[in-house]
Design a protein around this motif. Structure first.
Motif, short mmCIF file in Angstrom:
data_model
loop_
_atom_site.label_atom_id
_atom_site.label_comp_id
_atom_site.label_asym_id
_atom_site.label_seq_id
_atom_site.Cartn_x
_atom_site.Cartn_y
_atom_site.Cartn_z
N ALA A 14 -11.25 16.48 -82.42
CA ALA A 14 -11.36 17.02 -83.78
C ALA A 14 -11.42 16.28 -85.00
CB ALA A 14 -10.46 18.10 -84.49
N ALA A 15 -10.72 15.06 -84.84
CA ALA A 15 -10.71 13.95 -85.85
C ALA A 15 -12.24 13.22 -85.95
CB ALA A 15 -9.80 12.96 -85.55
N LEU A 16 -12.97 13.41 -84.73
CA LEU A 16 -14.24 12.56 -84.40
C LEU A 16 -15.42 13.53 -84.59
CD1 LEU A 16 -13.43 10.74 -81.17
CD2 LEU A 16 -13.45 9.71 -83.49
N ALA A 17 -15.13 14.61 -85.28
CA ALA A 17 -16.07 15.69 -85.52
C ALA A 17 -17.26 15.49 -86.22
CB ALA A 17 -15.39 17.04 -85.95
N GLY A 18 -16.75 14.33 -87.39
CA GLY A 18 -17.81 13.94 -88.26
C GLY A 18 -17.87 14.72 -89.61
N SER A 19 -18.97 14.24 -90.41
CA SER A 19 -18.83 14.55 -91.97
C SER A 19 -19.66 16.00 -91.91
CB SER A 19 -19.77 13.66 -92.81
OG SER A 19 -20.98 13.59 -92.21
N ASP A 20 -20.34 16.60 -90.78
CA ASP A 20 -20.69 17.92 -91.08
C ASP A 20 -19.59 19.08 -90.54
OD1 ASP A 20 -20.76 16.84 -88.45
OD2 ASP A 20 -22.01 18.11 -87.68
N SER A 21 -18.44 18.49 -90.37
CA SER A 21 -17.33 19.29 -90.11
C SER A 21 -16.08 19.02 -90.88
CB SER A 21 -16.86 19.29 -88.44
OG SER A 21 -18.15 19.84 -87.83
N PRO A 22 -16.19 18.87 -92.32
CA PRO A 22 -15.02 18.44 -92.95
C PRO A 22 -13.82 19.13 -92.40
CG PRO A 22 -16.45 19.41 -94.25
CD PRO A 22 -17.28 19.55 -92.83
N ASP A 23 -13.86 20.48 -92.68
CA ASP A 23 -12.44 21.42 -92.34
C ASP A 23 -11.88 20.85 -90.86
OD1 ASP A 23 -12.87 22.66 -94.82
OD2 ASP A 23 -13.80 24.47 -93.76
N VAL A 24 -12.59 20.76 -90.05
CA VAL A 24 -12.05 20.17 -88.59
C VAL A 24 -11.43 19.04 -88.75
CG1 VAL A 24 -12.69 19.82 -86.24
CG2 VAL A 24 -13.82 21.77 -87.43
N VAL A 25 -12.02 17.97 -89.29
CA VAL A 25 -11.54 16.73 -89.54
C VAL A 25 -10.13 16.91 -90.34
CG1 VAL A 25 -11.97 14.45 -90.53
CG2 VAL A 25 -13.73 15.57 -89.25
N ALA A 26 -10.19 17.56 -91.30
CA ALA A 26 -8.91 17.76 -92.19
C ALA A 26 -8.01 18.37 -91.39
CB ALA A 26 -9.36 18.60 -93.43
N ALA A 80 -7.48 18.12 -88.23
CA ALA A 80 -7.11 16.85 -87.23
C ALA A 80 -5.93 16.09 -88.05
CB ALA A 80 -8.11 16.01 -86.70
N GLY A 81 -6.48 15.65 -89.41
CA GLY A 81 -5.32 14.86 -90.22
C GLY A 81 -4.06 15.45 -90.48
N GLU A 82 -4.05 17.02 -90.78
CA GLU A 82 -3.02 17.49 -91.08
C GLU A 82 -2.02 17.44 -89.81
OE1 GLU A 82 -4.08 21.71 -91.64
OE2 GLU A 82 -5.29 21.18 -93.39
N VAL A 83 -2.70 17.56 -88.62
CA VAL A 83 -1.74 17.31 -87.45
C VAL A 83 -1.21 15.91 -87.22
CG1 VAL A 83 -1.92 17.53 -84.92
CG2 VAL A 83 -2.84 19.47 -86.19
N PHE A 84 -2.17 15.10 -87.28
CA PHE A 84 -1.56 13.59 -87.31
C PHE A 84 -0.61 13.36 -88.18
CE2 PHE A 84 -6.00 12.14 -85.29
CZ PHE A 84 -5.43 12.34 -84.04
N ALA A 85 -0.75 13.87 -89.46
CA ALA A 85 0.24 13.56 -90.44
C ALA A 85 1.67 14.10 -90.18
CB ALA A 85 -0.24 13.93 -91.88
N ASP A 86 1.54 15.31 -89.68
CA ASP A 86 2.87 16.03 -89.24
C ASP A 86 3.37 15.60 -87.95
OD1 ASP A 86 4.60 18.62 -89.30
OD2 ASP A 86 3.57 18.91 -87.13
N TRP A 87 2.81 14.97 -86.92
CA TRP A 87 3.18 14.39 -86.09
C TRP A 87 4.01 13.12 -86.37
CZ3 TRP A 87 -1.19 14.33 -81.82
CH2 TRP A 87 -1.47 15.89 -81.42
#
Length: 186
Positions: free
Chosen positions: A103-115, A117-124
């Motif tokens: 999901a983190a690698l989804a790219g700029s066409d999927s900002p909600d998906v990348v976001a 992934a960022g939430e999950v990484f921050a939580d972990w």
């Protein structure tokens, strides 16, 4: 006997599996529907935002799965996560990776998906840091090691898949234990 899983849960689980195998762009709605056994209208009933919403929610679900049942001891958590990844890589012949990394690698066409992934990484990261603090680590050192822990595991999984060996995870295990010892009081 457990409660039957509804179409929403089946769609999420099928999406997680597809993300692990094929990444975001390789995950197709037709494949998710076939794997989940859900009807096409289930996607838009449960995920009105379509594929992007489905993938973002699957990413969050995968993230929550990882934190479930995690031991409070930082050393035990390191071993649990690395043991789980070694088992997964060996069981699936190095074919399945982390859905959150995908999901983190989804790219700029999927900002909600990348976001997501960022939430999950921050939580972990925050959860691991909190374990370190409870064990006596300085908050700043705990936060740094929390972020490093997540980054290093994700990198070790990618490297292990590419090299088709679990050695990067075993190497990381040894180093993470040393780093945990370094931030904890004697």
């Amino acid at each position: 006997m457990g409660t039957p899983r509804g179409p929403r849960e089946r769609l999420l689980d099928a999406t997680i599996t597809s993300l692990r195998r094929s990444g975001v762009h390789g995950t197709g709605i037709a494949e998710v529907l076939a794997t989940s056994g859900a009807a096409r209208q289930s996607i838009y009933q449960h995920f009105p935002g379509g594929k992007a919403e489905l993938v973002a929610e699957a990413t969050r679900r995968a993230g929550a799965y990882v934190t479930r049942g995690a031991p409070d001891d930082p050393h035990e958590q390191v071993d649990q996560r690395i043991d789980w990844w070694i088992d997964q890589l060996q069981r699936h012949d190095f074919a399945l990776g982390c859905p959150v990394a995908a999901a983190a690698l989804a790219g700029s066409d999927s900002p909600d998906v990348v976001a997501a992934a960022g939430e999950v990484f921050a939580d972990w990261s925050a959860r691991f840091a909190a374990r370190l603090e409870r064990a006596g680590a300085d908050p700043q050192a705990a936060a740094t090691l929390g972020r490093f822990h997540v980054s290093a595991i994700e990198g070790a999984v990618l490297t292990a898949r590419a090299l088709r060996t679990t050695e990067p995870l075993e190497d990381l295990r040894a180093m993470l234990h040393r780093l945990v010892d370094d931030v904890l009081p004697d």
